[in-house]
Design a protein around this motif. Sequence first.
Motif, PDB file in Angstrom:
ATOM      1  N   SER A 172       0.816  -1.213   0.000  1.00  0.00           N
ATOM      2  CA  SER A 172       0.000   0.000   0.000  1.00  0.00           C
ATOM      3  C   SER A 172       0.849   1.261   0.000  1.00  0.00           C
ATOM      4  O   SER A 172       0.349   2.336  -0.244  1.00  0.00           O
ATOM      5  N   ARG A 173       2.140   1.124   0.290  1.00  0.00           N
ATOM      6  CA  ARG A 173       3.043   2.266   0.272  1.00  0.00           C
ATOM      7  C   ARG A 173       4.244   1.929  -0.591  1.00  0.00           C
ATOM      8  O   ARG A 173       4.662   0.782  -0.688  1.00  0.00           O
ATOM      9  N   ARG A 174       4.794   2.936  -1.225  1.00  0.00           N
ATOM     10  CA  ARG A 174       5.936   2.717  -2.082  1.00  0.00           C
ATOM     11  C   ARG A 174       7.138   2.271  -1.247  1.00  0.00           C
ATOM     12  O   ARG A 174       7.401   2.827  -0.175  1.00  0.00           O
ATOM     13  N   ASP A 175       7.843   1.270  -1.723  1.00  0.00           N
ATOM     14  CA  ASP A 175       9.035   0.810  -1.010  1.00  0.00           C
ATOM     15  C   ASP A 175      10.063   1.928  -0.940  1.00  0.00           C
ATOM     16  O   ASP A 175      10.182   2.743  -1.853  1.00  0.00           O
ATOM     17  N   ARG A 176      10.813   1.924   0.155  1.00  0.00           N
ATOM     18  CA  ARG A 176      11.804   2.991   0.351  1.00  0.00           C
ATOM     19  C   ARG A 176      13.214   2.438   0.131  1.00  0.00           C
ATOM     20  O   ARG A 176      13.601   1.449   0.743  1.00  0.00           O
ATOM     21  N   GLN A 177      13.958   3.082  -0.753  1.00  0.00           N
ATOM     22  CA  GLN A 177      15.330   2.682  -1.025  1.00  0.00           C
ATOM     23  C   GLN A 177      16.271   3.342  -0.017  1.00  0.00           C
ATOM     24  O   GLN A 177      16.156   4.535   0.260  1.00  0.00           O
ATOM     25  N   LEU A 178      17.203   2.545   0.497  1.00  0.00           N
ATOM     26  CA  LEU A 178      18.084   3.025   1.559  1.00  0.00           C
ATOM     27  C   LEU A 178      19.549   3.054   1.126  1.00  0.00           C
ATOM     28  O   LEU A 178      20.454   2.839   1.917  1.00  0.00           O
ATOM     29  N   GLY A 179      19.761   3.299  -0.153  1.00  0.00           N
ATOM     30  CA  GLY A 179      21.096   3.645  -0.622  1.00  0.00           C
ATOM     31  C   GLY A 179      22.103   2.520  -0.640  1.00  0.00           C
ATOM     32  O   GLY A 179      21.783   1.362  -0.882  1.00  0.00           O
ATOM     33  N   TRP A 180      23.356   2.887  -0.365  1.00  0.00           N
ATOM     34  CA  TRP A 180      24.515   2.008  -0.497  1.00  0.00           C
ATOM     35  C   TRP A 180      24.866   1.459   0.882  1.00  0.00           C
ATOM     36  O   TRP A 180      25.490   2.143   1.699  1.00  0.00           O
ATOM     37  N   PRO A 181      24.456   0.222   1.216  1.00  0.00           N
ATOM     38  CA  PRO A 181      24.738  -0.303   2.557  1.00  0.00           C
ATOM     39  C   PRO A 181      26.231  -0.525   2.786  1.00  0.00           C
ATOM     40  O   PRO A 181      26.936  -1.009   1.896  1.00  0.00           O
ATOM     41  N   VAL A 182      26.688  -0.157   3.966  1.00  0.00           N
ATOM     42  CA  VAL A 182      28.094  -0.354   4.339  1.00  0.00           C
ATOM     43  C   VAL A 182      28.120  -1.196   5.611  1.00  0.00           C
ATOM     44  O   VAL A 182      27.780  -0.717   6.692  1.00  0.00           O
ATOM     45  N   PRO A 183      28.516  -2.469   5.513  1.00  0.00           N
ATOM     46  CA  PRO A 183      28.506  -3.338   6.692  1.00  0.00           C
ATOM     47  C   PRO A 183      29.820  -3.290   7.473  1.00  0.00           C
ATOM     48  O   PRO A 183      30.901  -3.205   6.889  1.00  0.00           O
ATOM     49  N   GLU A 184      29.710  -3.331   8.792  1.00  0.00           N
ATOM     50  CA  GLU A 184      30.852  -3.545   9.671  1.00  0.00           C
ATOM     51  C   GLU A 184      30.555  -4.817  10.463  1.00  0.00           C
ATOM     52  O   GLU A 184      29.665  -4.837  11.294  1.00  0.00           O
ATOM     53  N   ILE A 185      31.307  -5.882  10.186  1.00  0.00           N
ATOM     54  CA  ILE A 185      31.053  -7.177  10.811  1.00  0.00           C
ATOM     55  C   ILE A 185      32.200  -7.527  11.745  1.00  0.00           C
ATOM     56  O   ILE A 185      33.366  -7.463  11.356  1.00  0.00           O
ATOM     57  N   THR A 186      31.861  -7.873  12.971  1.00  0.00           N
ATOM     58  CA  THR A 186      32.856  -8.292  13.953  1.00  0.00           C
ATOM     59  C   THR A 186      32.862  -9.810  14.028  1.00  0.00           C
ATOM     60  O   THR A 186      31.845 -10.427  14.352  1.00  0.00           O
ATOM     61  N   TYR A 187      34.001 -10.403  13.683  1.00  0.00           N
ATOM     62  CA  TYR A 187      34.125 -11.856  13.678  1.00  0.00           C
ATOM     63  C   TYR A 187      34.828 -12.346  14.944  1.00  0.00           C
ATOM     64  O   TYR A 187      35.643 -11.634  15.518  1.00  0.00           O
ATOM     65  N   ARG A 188      34.491 -13.549  15.333  1.00  0.00           N
ATOM     66  CA  ARG A 188      35.233 -14.207  16.389  1.00  0.00           C
ATOM     67  C   ARG A 188      36.680 -14.349  15.921  1.00  0.00           C
ATOM     68  O   ARG A 188      36.933 -14.815  14.803  1.00  0.00           O
ATOM     69  N   PRO A 189      37.653 -13.941  16.712  1.00  0.00           N
ATOM     70  CA  PRO A 189      39.049 -13.927  16.249  1.00  0.00           C
ATOM     71  C   PRO A 189      39.484 -15.269  15.666  1.00  0.00           C
ATOM     72  O   PRO A 189      39.243 -16.326  16.244  1.00  0.00           O
ATOM     73  N   GLY A 190      40.105 -15.210  14.503  1.00  0.00           N
ATOM     74  CA  GLY A 190      40.636 -16.399  13.859  1.00  0.00           C
ATOM     75  C   GLY A 190      39.605 -17.275  13.174  1.00  0.00           C
ATOM     76  O   GLY A 190      39.923 -18.378  12.745  1.00  0.00           O
ATOM     77  N   THR A 191      38.354 -16.799  13.052  1.00  0.00           N
ATOM     78  CA  THR A 191      37.291 -17.607  12.440  1.00  0.00           C
ATOM     79  C   THR A 191      36.480 -16.751  11.483  1.00  0.00           C
ATOM     80  O   THR A 191      36.681 -15.538  11.363  1.00  0.00           O
ATOM     81  N   ARG A 192      35.535 -17.406  10.814  1.00  0.00           N
ATOM     82  CA  ARG A 192      34.557 -16.710   9.972  1.00  0.00           C
ATOM     83  C   ARG A 192      33.215 -16.558  10.687  1.00  0.00           C
ATOM     84  O   ARG A 192      32.225 -16.217  10.053  1.00  0.00           O
ATOM     85  N   HIS A 193      33.169 -16.815  11.974  1.00  0.00           N
ATOM     86  CA  HIS A 193      31.914 -16.730  12.713  1.00  0.00           C
ATOM     87  C   HIS A 193      31.631 -15.276  13.096  1.00  0.00           C
ATOM     88  O   HIS A 193      32.375 -14.681  13.874  1.00  0.00           O
TER      89      HIS A 193
END
Length: 321
Positions: free
Chosen positions: A246-267
């Motif tokens: 019922s409402r126009r979707d809103r675009q939120l631009g260019w996402p910039v992620p900052e991800i904190t991983y468990r040291p030495g892993t991909r978790h």
Amino acid sequence: MADDRPVPLDEYPVHQVPLSMKHVATGDRNAYDRCIFHVLDHEGRALLIVGLGVYPNLGVIDAYATLRTGDSLHAVRASDALGEDRMRLAVGPLRIEVEEPLRRLRLVGDDDLLSYDLTWTAGFPALWEPHHLQRRGDRLTLEGRRFVQAGGVEGVIRAAGEEFRVTAGGWTGTRDRSWGVRPIPGEEGGRLAEEHPTEGFHWLWCPVRFGDRFLMVIVQEDADGYRTLNDATLVHSSGMSHISGSRRDRQLGWPVPEITYRPGTRHPERALIHLGDPRKPQELEVEILTSSPLAIGAGYPPADDWQHGTWRGRGWTDRRT
């Protein structure tokens, strides 16, 4: 001589090309059509992932279900020859029933290791993701069309003596439907592969369901950081009466992620995703309650025991914890 008689789906006015619905318009071996569901307990006690795929040029249909509870992952996978009835989304003990397209689906698993009977109900209109293209040199390796959707889930899940009563207020279900061409194990090598080695990529696929909003963030970057897929969209809904939007979707631009991983892993342990334009920035904070690696049980690369689309013979079912 191949049997090329009409199939039941040919009765319906859904054809896109002058072929039987038994066939797809491309002869590419990597043609696919599949779905994935994520069913998440809001407290992080359990995460169920269910998927089903069809590979028409390989003659394969397969499905999987994985349940993460604590430090255990229960997985059931099934594969079979692709039959003529494309409306029957079932293989082995796993099936998906489309009760009302884009609104209500039923997920059923009937295996001694892992069983479930769930009704997924849409809370928001389906959202198209960007048209996805990838090449390896001059070879088109991926061309996919996808939509994503979030909703509520109700029913029951059972595994390893545990039973989870799934309620719409305490669980969320997100899903992704995609089709097109996507690499399947067995792709040819040779000079093209030697001159354009696979270098990996970074992938962020983040569907977030709030009470009255649905946020979808998707990012893919090549190994050198070049972004090949980018979208952040906010979908509003006032409930099922407005499922078409019922409402126009809103675009939120260019996402910039900052991800904190468990040291030495991909978790990942937490994430902060910057959204919006510079005049009105917004932030999405993510806390990790549980996780489930898709390469274990669910058949995504680099799984070394089973991957999607691979022929395992007729009536193959595998289960493990």
